[in-house]
Design an enzyme around this catalytic site. Structure first.
Site, PDB file in Angstrom:
ATOM      1  N   ASN A  17       0.827  -1.206   0.000  1.00  9.58           N
ATOM      2  CA  ASN A  17       0.000   0.000   0.000  1.00  9.58           C
ATOM      3  C   ASN A  17       0.860   1.254   0.000  1.00  9.58           C
ATOM      4  O   ASN A  17       0.573   2.216  -0.726  1.00  9.58           O
ATOM      5  CB  ASN A  17      -0.926   0.010   1.217  1.00  9.58           C
ATOM      6  CG  ASN A  17      -2.132  -0.879   1.049  1.00  9.58           C
ATOM      7  OD1 ASN A  17      -2.554  -1.170  -0.059  1.00  9.58           O
ATOM      8  ND2 ASN A  17      -2.682  -1.330   2.149  1.00  9.58           N
ATOM      9  N   GLU A  66      -5.374  -8.334   6.010  1.00  9.18           N
ATOM     10  CA  GLU A  66      -4.668  -9.184   5.054  1.00  9.18           C
ATOM     11  C   GLU A  66      -4.642 -10.634   5.506  1.00  9.18           C
ATOM     12  O   GLU A  66      -3.837 -11.431   5.038  1.00  9.18           O
ATOM     13  CB  GLU A  66      -3.236  -8.677   4.890  1.00  9.18           C
ATOM     14  CG  GLU A  66      -2.469  -8.789   6.198  1.00  9.18           C
ATOM     15  CD  GLU A  66      -1.149  -8.068   6.219  1.00  9.18           C
ATOM     16  OE1 GLU A  66      -0.134  -8.718   5.935  1.00  9.18           O
ATOM     17  OE2 GLU A  66      -1.148  -6.870   6.525  1.00  9.18           O
ATOM     18  N   ASP A  74      -5.435  -3.260  -3.016  1.00  9.89           N
ATOM     19  CA  ASP A  74      -6.726  -3.924  -3.195  1.00  9.89           C
ATOM     20  C   ASP A  74      -6.664  -4.942  -4.335  1.00  9.89           C
ATOM     21  O   ASP A  74      -7.192  -6.046  -4.224  1.00  9.89           O
ATOM     22  CB  ASP A  74      -7.826  -2.904  -3.482  1.00  9.89           C
ATOM     23  CG  ASP A  74      -8.200  -2.081  -2.268  1.00  9.89           C
ATOM     24  OD1 ASP A  74      -7.797  -2.436  -1.139  1.00  9.89           O
ATOM     25  OD2 ASP A  74      -8.895  -1.059  -2.451  1.00  9.89           O
ATOM     26  N   HIS A  97      -3.105   2.296  -2.409  1.00  9.86           N
ATOM     27  CA  HIS A  97      -4.163   1.423  -1.893  1.00  9.86           C
ATOM     28  C   HIS A  97      -4.927   0.701  -3.000  1.00  9.86           C
ATOM     29  O   HIS A  97      -5.377  -0.431  -2.798  1.00  9.86           O
ATOM     30  CB  HIS A  97      -5.119   2.216  -1.004  1.00  9.86           C
ATOM     31  CG  HIS A  97      -4.484   2.602   0.299  1.00  9.86           C
ATOM     32  ND1 HIS A  97      -4.440   1.758   1.376  1.00  9.86           N
ATOM     33  CD2 HIS A  97      -3.830   3.734   0.673  1.00  9.86           C
ATOM     34  CE1 HIS A  97      -3.801   2.347   2.366  1.00  9.86           C
ATOM     35  NE2 HIS A  97      -3.424   3.557   1.963  1.00  9.86           N
TER      36      HIS A  97
END
Length: 124
Positions: A6, A41, A15, A11
């Site tokens: 990230n 996660e 994702d 981000h």
């Protein structure tokens, strides 16, 4: 080290990596195996396997599959996973099993990551 994905790639890329990881793992599993995200996660797989050795083999196959199939960023950096494995003797509560698997996950992370650690309730 998902946070670094990230931080380095954004981000949206994080994702995408999670979605790719989930898709790769889901395709590897049988219909009798349940795969779910438990937070952030972290994922869990519930699989009817005969023993700890079989569960560890499944986890190792998934670890290798992810490493060879999932990448992050424009440079295609390989994504690795650490896995904690435990098996049920049939009498344990789910919370206790998840705690044991989580403890094994932390052992895998402390062992250098990108590996599988396993234990059974009678052999932690």
């Amino acid at each position: 080290r998902f946070k670094s994905i990230n931080d380095r790639f954004g981000h949206a890329e994080g994702d995408r990596v999670l979605k790719d990881l989930a898709a790769v793992i889901a395709r590897r599993l049988r219909k009798s195996e349940v795969f779910a995200r438990v937070g952030g996660e972290e994922f869990v797989i519930l699989a009817p396997v005969p023993d700890l050795a079989a569960a560890t083999r499944l986890a190792e196959a998934i670890r290798q599959l992810v490493k060879s199939s999932v990448t992050a960023g424009d440079i295609g950096e390989p994504v690795t996973i650490s896995i904690g494995v435990c098996v049920s003797k049939g009498t344990e509560q789910l919370d206790a099993l998840l705690a044991l698997a989580d403890a094994q996950l932390y052992q895998a992370k402390h062992a250098g990551r990108d590996c599988v650690m396993s234990a059974s309730p009678s052999n932690p």
